[in-house]
Design an enzyme around this catalytic site. Structure first.
Site, PDB file in Angstrom:
ATOM      1  N   ARG A  15      27.655 -52.630 -91.029  1.00 32.67           N
ATOM      2  CA  ARG A  15      27.414 -51.473 -91.697  1.00 32.67           C
ATOM      3  C   ARG A  15      28.201 -50.444 -91.589  1.00 32.67           C
ATOM      4  NH1 ARG A  15      21.078 -51.409 -89.626  1.00 32.67           N
ATOM      5  NH2 ARG A  15      22.157 -52.156 -87.774  1.00 32.67           N
ATOM      6  N   LYS A  75      24.840 -47.411 -85.928  1.00 34.26           N
ATOM      7  CA  LYS A  75      24.306 -47.818 -84.513  1.00 34.26           C
ATOM      8  C   LYS A  75      24.528 -46.813 -83.248  1.00 34.26           C
ATOM      9  CE  LYS A  75      21.832 -50.689 -83.383  1.00 34.26           C
ATOM     10  NZ  LYS A  75      20.784 -50.619 -83.508  1.00 34.26           N
ATOM     11  N   TYR A  94      21.299 -43.929 -85.635  1.00 34.50           N
ATOM     12  CA  TYR A  94      20.212 -44.512 -84.868  1.00 34.50           C
ATOM     13  C   TYR A  94      20.513 -44.285 -83.330  1.00 34.50           C
ATOM     14  CZ  TYR A  94      18.168 -46.842 -88.908  1.00 34.50           C
ATOM     15  OH  TYR A  94      17.558 -47.075 -90.122  1.00 34.50           O
ATOM     16  N   HIS A  96      17.768 -45.200 -80.378  1.00 32.27           N
ATOM     17  CA  HIS A  96      16.935 -45.784 -79.631  1.00 32.27           C
ATOM     18  C   HIS A  96      17.255 -45.645 -78.026  1.00 32.27           C
ATOM     19  CE1 HIS A  96      15.583 -47.846 -83.323  1.00 32.27           C
ATOM     20  NE2 HIS A  96      16.998 -48.004 -83.449  1.00 32.27           N
ATOM     21  N   GLU A 118      15.824 -42.744 -86.324  1.00 32.60           N
ATOM     22  CA  GLU A 118      14.498 -43.252 -86.092  1.00 32.60           C
ATOM     23  C   GLU A 118      13.305 -42.352 -85.597  1.00 32.60           C
ATOM     24  OE1 GLU A 118      16.392 -43.339 -82.188  1.00 32.60           O
ATOM     25  OE2 GLU A 118      17.137 -43.759 -83.895  1.00 32.60           O
ATOM     26  N   ASP A 270      14.912 -53.051 -80.074  1.00 34.01           N
ATOM     27  CA  ASP A 270      15.446 -52.040 -80.193  1.00 34.01           C
ATOM     28  C   ASP A 270      15.004 -51.114 -79.340  1.00 34.01           C
ATOM     29  OD1 ASP A 270      17.926 -52.234 -81.729  1.00 34.01           O
ATOM     30  OD2 ASP A 270      16.643 -51.949 -83.629  1.00 34.01           O
TER      31      ASP A 270
END
Length: 374
Positions: A15, A75, A94, A96, A118, A270
């Site tokens: 991505r 990511k 993101y 996490h 997120e 995740d």
């Protein structure tokens, strides 16, 4: 603002943070965008497509991190990317963080401003930047689970939907949110027997209205989880506590007593996973077995369908990216309480409570960490 997009370096992650259409929106409003060469090539987004909409192409991630005021990724930053972050630089991606203390420490040391997709919220209490990837992951969980039930990965040798005269697989989905609803939709489409467990009676009622009598909805308790997990051929872990570590709802004892060759697809990985036997895997080596149960715990599942995922993610993130660029992060956060919920790290302060609690660190409310904007 000068916005930078590095090429993703997590294993089998294709991505990209901005599509050419998103870049065009930003450049049309006077911003500059630099893209690391070949950042989107794997999904058909060439350097020339980015040049055509006004982006500059740079040869390395180091160039991006050295010059950009805001980094837009997909990511969480890997160790060598964290090392390149600059003091005061905005990171929008993101994160996490809850199950990842090493990343938390690295971002705190970097003195950057880290905003997590997120944990951004909306007026309805949803997570609009997580939802597109949850939709993808929910649908993929059934594809992955169906494959894992085949013999080669170690499964029971079952066809998910069965055939006339042979029973279909029993699919149990723990969590009825975006992931769970999309998993249920796919599993029912393949004619499996599907049960969703959730602690929200309202959510179970919504799913019942949406899918009708073909879907079995059960109130989630320790007892009901045990009963349905032990009877399942495929279990999908679709539990989410926003920004926090996932609760361990499937114990190792339950896994030990599951059918030989049954499958757990832990979409919650995740955030640490919802099974005691779960550990993060990659697309290169997606599965492993514990007590003869196949575990699929890929931490970036939507990366396998990177083109679909990139466009779906950009549809959701672009308005926030534009706001951060147009206003600067301080005013953008001050103007939008939902975007402010995304602020996890600010200049050495940990500003997301669930992460602080998970890692036993000092929590600073985001409104206290931010300078006053007039």
């Amino acid at each position: 603002m000068l916005i930078g997009v590095p090429k993703e370096i997590k294993v089998h992650e294709y991505r990209v943070g901005l599509t050419p259409a998103s870049v065009r929106e930003l450049t049309s409003q006077g911003h500059r965008v630099m893209i690391e060469t070949n950042a989107g090539t794997a999904i058909g987004l060439s350097d020339d497509m980015y040049r055509h909409v006004g982006a500059s192409i740079v040869p390395s991630a180091a160039d991006v991190f050295e010059k950009a005021e805001m980094i837009v990724k997909v990511k969480e930053p890997q160790e060598r990317e964290i090392a390149m972050l600059r003091s005061g630089q905005v990171l929008f991606t993101y994160l996490h963080l809850a199950p990842d203390p090493d990343q938390t420490r690295g971002l705190l040391r970097s003195d950057c401003v880290a905003i997590a997709y997120e944990t951004v919220t909306d007026a309805r209490g949803g997570l609009p930047l997580l939802a597109p990837m949850s939709e993808v992951a929910g649908r993929m969980s059934i594809q992955a689970g169906a494959h894992c039930l085949e013999m080669e990965p170690g499964g029971r040798g079952m066809l998910l939907g069965g055939v006339p005269g042979v029973p279909a697989a029993r699919v149990v989905i723990i969590g009825g949110g975006v992931v769970g609803a999309n998993a249920a939709r796919m599993a029912m489409g393949l004619e499996a027997h599907v049960t969703v467990l959730d602690t929200s009676l309202r959510r179970l009622a919504d799913l019942d209205l949406q899918f009708g009598a073909k879907l079995n909805t059960i109130y989630s308790t320790i007892d009901s989880i045990e009963e349905y997990v032990l009877g399942a051929d495929l279990v999908v872990g679709a539990v989410l506590l926003p920004g926090a570590s996932a609760p361990k709802l499937i114990t190792e004892d339950m896994v030990r007593r599951m059918k030989k060759g049954s499958v757990i697809v832990d979409v919650a990985i995740d955030q640490g996973g919802c099974s005691e036997t779960s550990r993060a895997t990659t697309h290169a080596q997606p599965t492993y077995r514990v007590h003869d149960v196949v575990h699929y715990c890929v931490a970036n599942m939507p990366g396998a369908v990177a083109r679909t995922s990139t466009f779906a993610l950009n549809n959701a993130t672009l308005p926030f990216t534009v706001a951060l660029a147009n206003k600067g992060y301080r005013k953008a956060l001050a103007d939008d309480k939902h975007l402010l919920e995304g602020l996890n790290i600010h200049r050495g302060a940990l500003t997301y409570k669930a992460v602080a609690e998970a890692q036993h660190l000092v929590y600073v409310p985001p409104e206290n960490a931010l300078p006053v904007v007039h």
